[in-house]
Design a protein around this motif. Structure first.
Motif: not given
Length: 437
Positions: A160-168, A196-206
């Protein structure tokens, strides 16, 4: 008659050059095996495995034409110890290679041949590699073959920590469906997946993690909440909208707007450090303290003034304006020349800040703080500034200051409610006009 090599087990060595060169199909079976895995050539992969590589769990040792420092003895302090300069070496498995490149058919074949889904000789397993690449189909296939959804890498990171892109996003959904822990901390930073989601700006992951019970104000090793991490991450201009949605989501879910990290910096400090006026306004609307001081004694206003000259495209005067309209203490008058020197190339910032004082004694010596080319570029503004030397401010400005002092921290909320024309409301809210009166 030439003898064919027998089945291969154990460790296979590959030598790679840094420059990209086309790999010839002909060559050693080991090289062809690696090439087939990278290219996703299933037919050739099957042929090679039938002939040479019956063991699906062989380990590739990939030696690269690059060098790195490697520690050979434990350090007793800092970077002490014995270090040597050696060629980079990577250990991996056929399954990891196929998963990293998203070759689902090859992954399925390897698993069918008995590949261990959790093997990680190089520190990362196939699930880690698939998540890094955002290959959802590979992730689901590995999980169906009982891969551990919480397998830790050598760095202490779960998939889960490596789900770092929108594609993940699909990878993260699959992991959670198979029991991955949304609260797990990982790595030296002790981040949760939400961090991790917050650092990468991944709102859908969050949104996904929060829906699965992630603690919105969980702290990492630096004392940051997800909101703090989101505000502190540098963004490209095209990422600002997504970051704003993410922070709004966290605040709606109860994130503390004033949460301090180990340096006593709040999310507002960090947003102002990037001169992000939209994010600063969002935090201020949710009760962030405009006058908070970090361990170094810096306020959010001080942070944006430090970065203003490097963030012209972000319109830093809007952040300064927002802070002052929410009750931020202004700069100590004796420090104004220093601000003038730092922000001379952004006269709109100087104007907004200068207008927050009822009266500030202008000195001719301030001209020395302004580079000549900057003065010429913004001549009308600086001429209006120095025209105020030994001259009181106009009555209109003094009335503005009296009203602002009366409204205090609620200027932003109350001034728009006054029965005044919009231009006059903007004047009261310190909207820059390009010159001083």
């Amino acid at each position: 008659m030439e003898r064919q090599p027998g089945p291969v087990r154990g460790k296979l060595q590959i030598f790679q050059k840094t420059e990209k060169e086309p790999q010839a199909r002909a060559g050693s079976p080991v090289q062809e095996y690696h090439t087939a895995l990278v290219a996703g050539d299933l037919d050739h992969l099957k042929s090679l495995m039938d002939q040479f590589f019956q063991d699906a769990n062989v380990v590739f040792e990939i030696n690269k034409d690059e060098m790195e420092w490697q520690v050979k003895s434990p350090a007793t302090f800092g970077l002490s110890g014995l270090w040597t300069l050696e060629y980079k070496r990577e250990l991996t498995t056929p399954l990891c290679i196929a998963a990293a490149h998203g070759h689902t058919a090859c992954v399925r074949h390897l698993l069918g041949r008995g590949a261990d889904p959790d093997a990680s000789p190089g520190g990362r397993g196939a699930l880690h590699e698939a998540c890094l690449g955002g290959h959802t189909a590979c992730v689901r296939l590995l999980l169906q073959h009982r891969a551990d959804p919480d397998l830790l890498s050598a760095e202490g990171l779960a998939p889960l920590h490596l789900c770092r892109t929108a594609a993940s996003l699909g990878c993260a959904q699959a992991l959670l469906e198979h029991g991955a822990s949304v609260q797990r901390v990982g790595g030296t930073g002790r981040d949760t997946p939400l961090h991790v989601a917050a650092q990468r700006g991944l709102d859908e992951h969050a949104r996904l993690y929060l829906g699965r019970g992630a603690h919105v104000d969980a702290r990492n090793g630096r004392g940051e909440t997800a909101l703090s991490a989101a505000c502190g991450a540098a963004r490209r201009p095209d990422e600002h909208g997504r970051c704003l949605r993410l922070c709004a989501l966290l605040l709606r879910r109860g994130a503390e707007a004033d949460a301090r990290d180990e340096d006593e910096r709040s999310p507002l400090h960090k947003a102002c450090g990037h001169a992000s006026h939209s994010l600063a306004r969002l935090l201020l609307r949710h009760g962030a303290d405009a006058g908070a001081l970090d361990y170094g004694g810096a306020s959010p206003l001080g942070r944006v003034l430090q970065t203003a000259s490097c963030a012209l495209q972000a319109s830093p005067q809007l952040t300064v304006q927002a802070l002052l309209n929410h009750g931020s203490p202004t700069v100590w008058p004796d420090a104004f020349p220093k601000v003038l020197k730092t922000c001379a190339s952004v006269p709109a910032v100087i104007e907004v800040l200068f207008n927050s004082y009822p009266q500030l004694c202008v000195s001719e010596s301030w001209k020395e703080m302004i580079p000549e080319e900057v003065f010429q570029m913004h001549k009308p503004f600086y001429q209006s500034l120095f025209a105020l030397a030994h001259t009181p401010r106009c009555l209109q400005h003094l009335c503005r200051c009296a009203l602002r002092r009366l409204f205090g921290k609620r200027c932003f909320d109350l001034i728009p409610l006054l029965p005044l024309p919009k231009p006059l409301q903007n004047y009261l809210l310190l909207e820059p006009q390009g010159v001083l009166h």
